[in-house]
Design an enzyme around this catalytic site. Structure first.
Site, PDB file in Angstrom:
ATOM      1  NE  ARG A  42      -3.909  -2.234   2.036  1.00  0.00           N
ATOM      2  CZ  ARG A  42      -4.727  -2.798   1.138  1.00  0.00           C
ATOM      3  NH1 ARG A  42      -4.682  -1.740  -0.125  1.00  0.00           N
ATOM      4  NH2 ARG A  42      -5.364  -3.948   1.115  1.00  0.00           N
ATOM      5  CG  ASP A  43       1.334   5.671  -2.311  1.00  0.00           C
ATOM      6  OD1 ASP A  43       1.922   5.541  -3.526  1.00  0.00           O
ATOM      7  OD2 ASP A  43       1.515   6.400  -1.617  1.00  0.00           O
ATOM      8  CB  VAL A  52      10.326   6.092  -5.512  1.00  0.00           C
ATOM      9  CG1 VAL A  52      11.007   4.909  -5.368  1.00  0.00           C
ATOM     10  CG2 VAL A  52       9.941   6.646  -4.421  1.00  0.00           C
ATOM     11  CG  HIS A  86       6.591   3.133  -8.224  1.00  0.00           C
ATOM     12  ND1 HIS A  86       7.760   3.743  -8.309  1.00  0.00           N
ATOM     13  CD2 HIS A  86       5.797   4.284  -8.019  1.00  0.00           C
ATOM     14  CE1 HIS A  86       7.892   5.077  -8.401  1.00  0.00           C
ATOM     15  NE2 HIS A  86       6.545   5.355  -8.133  1.00  0.00           N
TER      16      HIS A  86
END
Ligand code: 5GP
Ligand code: ZN
Length: 126
Positions: A40-41, A106, A110
């Protein structure tokens, strides 16, 4: 670290998501395969906001595309997450921010799996 091996230049030493893969930083993992991890973010932008990553370090989706097996594994894992989170019927968004214009923060590739509510327009200009 094995004797005689230098850590200099290893992405796994400095990359946030490599450190999550290594278990050095905690994350709420919702799905895992031999080659992928989904968690989960930390700052969810929708009721469901899961990040799906290859365990191997690739900085962005352009680099990931050079490893078709890893790219396929990430796509399959994202679909499995969408199924297990109950998103497939209503719909969801699968998104890779890439580089500066997209605000990528990041640099371990993702896929964002976003859903659980109507999501609004895809492109939001500042
Ligand atoms: P980007 O902007 O690079 O596409 O997305 C990076 C995402 O990573 C952001 O949505 C941010 O909230 C998330 N994030 C940053 N640090 C962490 C962390 O330590 N743990 C988790 N679970 N998510 C993080
Ligand atoms: Zn990494």
């Amino acid at each position: 670290m094995r004797p005689g091996r230098s850590r200099i230049g290893r992405a796994s030493d400095t990359c946030l998501f490599c450190r999550i893969v290594a278990g050095e930083i905690p994350a709420t993992v919702v799905h895992e395969t031999d080659t992928t991890l989904a968690f989960r973010d930390i700052g969810p932008k929708a009721p469901v906001h899961v990040l799906v990553i290859p365990k191997a370090h690739h900085p962005d989706v352009v680099a990931l595309a050079r490893d078709p097996a890893a790219a396929a594994d990430v796509l399959a894992a994202a679909a499995a997450v969408a199924e297990q989170e109950g998103l497939v019927g209503d719909g969801f968004r699968l998104m890779f921010n890439t580089g500066g214009y997209a605000g990528q923060e990041v640099f371990h590739v993702h896929a964002h799996v976003l859903g659980g509510t109507p999501l609004g327009p895809m492109v939001v200009l500042p």
